[in-house]
Scaffold this active site. Structure first.
Site, mmCIF file in Angstrom:
data_model
loop_
_atom_site.group_PDB
_atom_site.id
_atom_site.type_symbol
_atom_site.label_atom_id
_atom_site.label_comp_id
_atom_site.label_asym_id
_atom_site.label_seq_id
_atom_site.Cartn_x
_atom_site.Cartn_y
_atom_site.Cartn_z
ATOM 1 N N ASP A 35 23.207 29.374 49.771
ATOM 2 C CA ASP A 35 23.971 29.462 48.528
ATOM 3 C C ASP A 35 23.102 29.037 47.343
ATOM 4 O O ASP A 35 22.214 28.206 47.492
ATOM 5 C CB ASP A 35 25.207 28.557 48.640
ATOM 6 N N ASN A 37 21.671 31.376 44.976
ATOM 7 C CA ASN A 37 20.733 32.377 44.436
ATOM 8 C C ASN A 37 21.043 32.717 42.980
ATOM 9 O O ASN A 37 20.140 32.885 42.153
ATOM 10 C CB ASN A 37 20.804 33.682 45.243
ATOM 11 N N TRP A 40 20.096 29.927 40.617
ATOM 12 C CA TRP A 40 18.622 29.863 40.537
ATOM 13 C C TRP A 40 18.106 30.903 39.548
ATOM 14 O O TRP A 40 17.235 30.631 38.724
ATOM 15 C CB TRP A 40 18.043 30.098 41.932
ATOM 16 N N HIS A 52 18.474 36.704 44.524
ATOM 17 C CA HIS A 52 18.601 37.155 45.920
ATOM 18 C C HIS A 52 17.222 37.526 46.494
ATOM 19 O O HIS A 52 16.922 37.252 47.644
ATOM 20 C CB HIS A 52 19.549 38.352 46.013
ATOM 21 N N GLU A 82 33.999 38.689 51.742
ATOM 22 C CA GLU A 82 34.442 38.533 50.348
ATOM 23 C C GLU A 82 33.370 39.043 49.368
ATOM 24 O O GLU A 82 33.682 39.440 48.241
ATOM 25 C CB GLU A 82 34.761 37.061 50.051
ATOM 26 N N TRP A 84 31.899 41.724 49.290
ATOM 27 C CA TRP A 84 32.090 43.137 48.907
ATOM 28 C C TRP A 84 32.793 43.238 47.559
ATOM 29 O O TRP A 84 32.725 44.275 46.897
ATOM 30 C CB TRP A 84 32.919 43.881 49.960
ATOM 31 N N LEU A 146 12.755 32.591 69.244
ATOM 32 C CA LEU A 146 13.837 32.190 68.320
ATOM 33 C C LEU A 146 14.858 33.318 68.268
ATOM 34 O O LEU A 146 14.493 34.485 68.095
ATOM 35 C CB LEU A 146 13.254 31.946 66.918
ATOM 36 N N LEU A 210 33.146 25.426 53.885
ATOM 37 C CA LEU A 210 32.698 26.236 55.030
ATOM 38 C C LEU A 210 32.675 27.715 54.685
ATOM 39 O O LEU A 210 31.985 28.502 55.338
ATOM 40 C CB LEU A 210 33.631 26.037 56.227
ATOM 41 N N SER A 211 33.487 28.122 53.712
ATOM 42 C CA SER A 211 33.520 29.516 53.261
ATOM 43 C C SER A 211 33.672 30.516 54.410
ATOM 44 O O SER A 211 33.012 31.559 54.416
ATOM 45 C CB SER A 211 32.275 29.852 52.430
#
Ligand code: FPP
Length: 257
Positions: A35, A37, A40, A52, A82, A84, A146, A210-211
């Site tokens: 979160d 971007n 910033w 982004h 959300e 979108w 990973l 938590l969104s």
């Protein structure tokens, strides 16, 4: 809220990594709500997509940081259901960035042994974006170092609805009795069925929500809120979060004697 080290000289990446490794317990699975971007970019008087794009570079730094620290799974919330509803120009910039990320990173991720999975309502992606996602998953399927889970067009409640529907189908077909439905049966129908639950959930930019991210899976995750905006989140911030995690007393509802 967690803040960077207050030492007079900031610790270097390698100092922090050495300290992370001294401790035996590195989180097996880290989940991150990336979160900040937009803020910033605004601080730099630039349009949001600029933030982004810088956020995409932070993804590379964090993937490498996880590989170096020995983290086994990394889950990144890249685009929510959300999201979108954001202006069409921002949505299309984010989708172009996804395609660009895949074009730029696929070979490197594969070479580094990263296995990428993309989870969410992928039917909403454009044809080219969906094709890029499918080829990224295919190209990296042999990675063992990973597991990188990218959540795109994702919502935690929708994931639980999907699991409920899958259960209902099995019950209707006579493969499963309602009384046999327990946590394991739900867990097996989540996108993340193959990975352990996150040990550590990081959210950047100071927001404490938590969104709708991984609602089931983060039940016992340690939460770490970083004030750092995502584009500035690199190895130093990652290792600082892991060091904080290593000080936690995880009780899973039990008592320590
Ligand atoms: C939240 O910041 C971030 C997003 C909605 C997008 C995350 C995307 C990236 C990190 C880049 C692409 C990554 C990949 C893997 C392709 P925000 O826009 O909500 O920031 P704000 O709260 O400051 O406005």
């Amino acid at each position: 809220m967690a803040t960077p080290s207050s030492h007079s000289a900031p610790d270097s990446e390698s100092d922090l990594l050495a300290r992370v490794r001294v401790h035996r317990v590195v989180p097996r699975h880290i989940a991150i709500i990336m979160d900040g971007n937009g803020r910033w970019a605004r601080e730099r008087h630039m349009p949001r997509p600029f933030g982004h794009r810088s956020g995409m570079k932070a993804v590379r730094a964090v993937v490498e940081g996880c590989l170096e620290a020995g983290v086994e799974w990394l889950s990144l919330f890249a685009f929510s259901q959300e999201n979108w509803q954001r202006p069409e120009t921002e949505v299309s910039a984010l989708m172009s960035l996804l395609e660009e990320y895949i074009a730029r990173e696929a070979a490197e991720l594969r070479g580094q042994g990263v296995r990428v999975r993309v989870f969410g309502d992928l039917d909403r992606l454009s044809g080219p974006a969906a094709a890029a996602v499918a080829s990224l998953m295919n190209d990296t399927r042999d990675g063992t170092k990973l597991g990188l889970n990218l959540f795109i067009s994702y919502g935690g409640r929708a994931e639980l609805v999907r699991a409920a529907r899958l259960l209902a189908v099995d019950v209707q077909a006579g493969r499963l009795a309602p009384e046999d439905i327990g946590e394991a049966e739900i867990r097996a129908r989540l996108f993340t069925a193959e990975c352990p639950d996150p040990d550590l959930l990081i959210r950047t930019s100071g927001e404490q929500r938590l969104s709708n991210f991984l609602l089931w899976q983060v039940a016992y995750a340690e939460l770490y809120i970083s004030a750092v905006l995502w584009p500035d989140f690199g190895r130093v911030a990652l290792y600082t979060a892991i060091l904080d995690f290593q000080q936690r007393d995880r009780r899973f509802g039990r008592v320590t004697v």
